[in-house]
Enzyme design. Structure first.
Site, PDB file in Angstrom:
ATOM      1  N   HIS A  73      44.536   7.888  19.989  1.00  0.00           N
ATOM      2  CA  HIS A  73      45.919   8.064  19.520  1.00  0.00           C
ATOM      3  C   HIS A  73      46.782   8.748  20.578  1.00  0.00           C
ATOM      4  O   HIS A  73      46.305   9.514  21.402  1.00  0.00           O
ATOM      5  CB  HIS A  73      45.970   8.887  18.224  1.00  0.00           C
ATOM      6  CG  HIS A  73      45.435  10.288  18.338  1.00  0.00           C
ATOM      7  ND1 HIS A  73      44.099  10.573  18.498  1.00  0.00           N
ATOM      8  CD2 HIS A  73      46.068  11.496  18.298  1.00  0.00           C
ATOM      9  CE1 HIS A  73      43.923  11.882  18.559  1.00  0.00           C
ATOM     10  NE2 HIS A  73      45.109  12.473  18.459  1.00  0.00           N
ATOM     11  N   ASP A  75      49.816  11.453  20.220  1.00  0.00           N
ATOM     12  CA  ASP A  75      50.222  12.367  19.146  1.00  0.00           C
ATOM     13  C   ASP A  75      51.603  11.993  18.608  1.00  0.00           C
ATOM     14  O   ASP A  75      52.490  11.549  19.368  1.00  0.00           O
ATOM     15  CB  ASP A  75      50.302  13.816  19.669  1.00  0.00           C
ATOM     16  CG  ASP A  75      48.931  14.405  19.969  1.00  0.00           C
ATOM     17  OD1 ASP A  75      47.959  14.053  19.287  1.00  0.00           O
ATOM     18  OD2 ASP A  75      48.844  15.238  20.906  1.00  0.00           O
ATOM     19  N   HIS A 223      44.391   9.847  23.567  1.00  0.00           N
ATOM     20  CA  HIS A 223      43.223  10.719  23.672  1.00  0.00           C
ATOM     21  C   HIS A 223      42.359  10.594  22.430  1.00  0.00           C
ATOM     22  O   HIS A 223      42.802  10.083  21.390  1.00  0.00           O
ATOM     23  CB  HIS A 223      43.635  12.177  23.924  1.00  0.00           C
ATOM     24  CG  HIS A 223      44.564  12.741  22.896  1.00  0.00           C
ATOM     25  ND1 HIS A 223      45.904  12.415  22.844  1.00  0.00           N
ATOM     26  CD2 HIS A 223      44.355  13.618  21.877  1.00  0.00           C
ATOM     27  CE1 HIS A 223      46.480  13.056  21.845  1.00  0.00           C
ATOM     28  NE2 HIS A 223      45.566  13.790  21.226  1.00  0.00           N
ATOM     29  N   ARG A 238      46.967  24.006  20.593  1.00  0.00           N
ATOM     30  CA  ARG A 238      47.798  23.000  21.279  1.00  0.00           C
ATOM     31  C   ARG A 238      49.282  23.322  21.144  1.00  0.00           C
ATOM     32  O   ARG A 238      49.756  23.636  20.054  1.00  0.00           O
ATOM     33  CB  ARG A 238      47.526  21.626  20.660  1.00  0.00           C
ATOM     34  CG  ARG A 238      48.215  20.478  21.380  1.00  0.00           C
ATOM     35  CD  ARG A 238      47.992  19.152  20.664  1.00  0.00           C
ATOM     36  NE  ARG A 238      48.875  19.012  19.529  1.00  0.00           N
ATOM     37  CZ  ARG A 238      48.730  18.113  18.556  1.00  0.00           C
ATOM     38  NH1 ARG A 238      47.710  17.263  18.588  1.00  0.00           N
ATOM     39  NH2 ARG A 238      49.585  18.047  17.564  1.00  0.00           N
TER      40      ARG A 238
HETATM   41  C1  SIN Z   1      44.297  16.348  19.529  1.00  0.00           C
HETATM   42  O1  SIN Z   1      44.021  15.260  19.032  1.00  0.00           O
HETATM   43  O2  SIN Z   1      45.429  16.633  19.912  1.00  0.00           O
HETATM   44  C2  SIN Z   1      43.198  17.373  19.714  1.00  0.00           C
HETATM   45  C3  SIN Z   1      42.348  17.021  20.870  1.00  0.00           C
HETATM   46  C4  SIN Z   1      41.099  17.861  20.963  1.00  0.00           C
HETATM   47  O3  SIN Z   1      40.860  18.729  20.124  1.00  0.00           O
HETATM   48  O4  SIN Z   1      40.336  17.653  21.911  1.00  0.00           O
END
Ligand code: SIN
Length: 250
Positions: A73, A75, A223, A238
């Site tokens: 995805h 974000d 990611h 994040r």
């Molecule tokens: C996310 O999907 O933004 C989190 C990524 C992660 O925890 O590695």
């Protein structure tokens, strides 16, 4: 950081799409201060921050809460102006597993054959928060959030506003359908467009250590957080930088 250092980091991000830093014991405040050097930060309406700093989202996994970010995805593409980048800081990592993998959206587009690329040239995808965040919401809650976050359309091929390069902007998490297409054909096309993200040749896989930081360009890569460490603990924070509305330059 000096302005020149911030400019160097921004340039590296545009060139490499995701960049990594080891041994950065950031406080929550330092984390958001760093991210804010690259733009205004977003506040996520569906993931409570849990950090005391509204712009910082915490992903805390353990025996009680498994990872759910294990799908390709970008974000928040359900926003009119999805984030242009995100800074993820590892606070606690499992002894094994929990890597994050990044896949190149320029390469995904370049991998399409001419026929498919021609067919998607003018298409727009419809993005819906409810595909991920609608689960467990009452009908009333969902209606309230729908008013705030209506379905949004973004071009299937978008042009990166810094590099000027076209990239493929379709992800399975949030794209509900392709506008104007019959549902079966739309599902089939979304599947086809998501395939090149799964190619290992398009990916970088990051092994986290405590206080590692990843900074990704949220248009140029998708990611995938590997969820292979249960019941171990993995705690990440994040901060996401607000971007502009995705568009296509011709
Ligand atoms: C996310 O999907 O933004 C989190 C990524 C992660 O925890 O590695």
């Amino acid at each position: 950081l000096a302005d020149e250092e911030v400019a160097d980091i921004a340039k590296a991000l545009a060139d490499y799409k995701v960049i990594f830093f080891r041994d950065q014991p950031l406080s929550a405040r330092q984390h958001v201060d760093f991210a804010r050097r690259f733009g205004e930060l977003e506040i996520h309406p569906f993931i409570p921050s849990n950090t005391g700093v509204p712009e910082l989202v915490r992903f805390a996994k353990s025996a009680d809460v498994g990872g759910y970010e294990n799908g390709w995805h970008h974000d928040v593409t359900w926003r009119e102006t999805p984030s242009k980048g995100a800074v993820l800081h590892a606070l606690e990592v499992p002894a094994t597993g929990g890597d994050t993998v990044f896949s190149d959206a320029y390469a995904a587009l370049d991998a399409l054959d001419d026929d498919l690329r021609g067919r998607i040239d003018d298409l727009v995808a419809v993005h819906d928060f409810a595909k991920v965040f609608g689960h467990g919401m009452s009908a009333e809650e969902r209606a309230t959030m729908r008013e705030k976050y209506p379905l949004v359309e973004h071009p299937v091929i978008t042009t990166h506003d810094i590099t000027g390069r076209d990239l493929l902007y379709v992800n399975r998490f949030f794209v509900s359908h392709i506008a104007g297409m019959d549902p079966d054909a739309s599902t089939e096309l979304i599947d086809e467009l998501c395939k090149p993200f799964a190619l290992l040749e398009h990916q970088a896989r990051f092994r986290w250590e405590p206080d590692s930081v990843a900074f990704w360009d949220n248009r140029a890569v998708q990611h995938y957080a590997c969820s292979d460490y249960w019941p171990d603990v993995r705690v990440m924070e994040r901060a996401s930088i607000i971007g502009s509305r995705p568009s296509r330059a011709r």
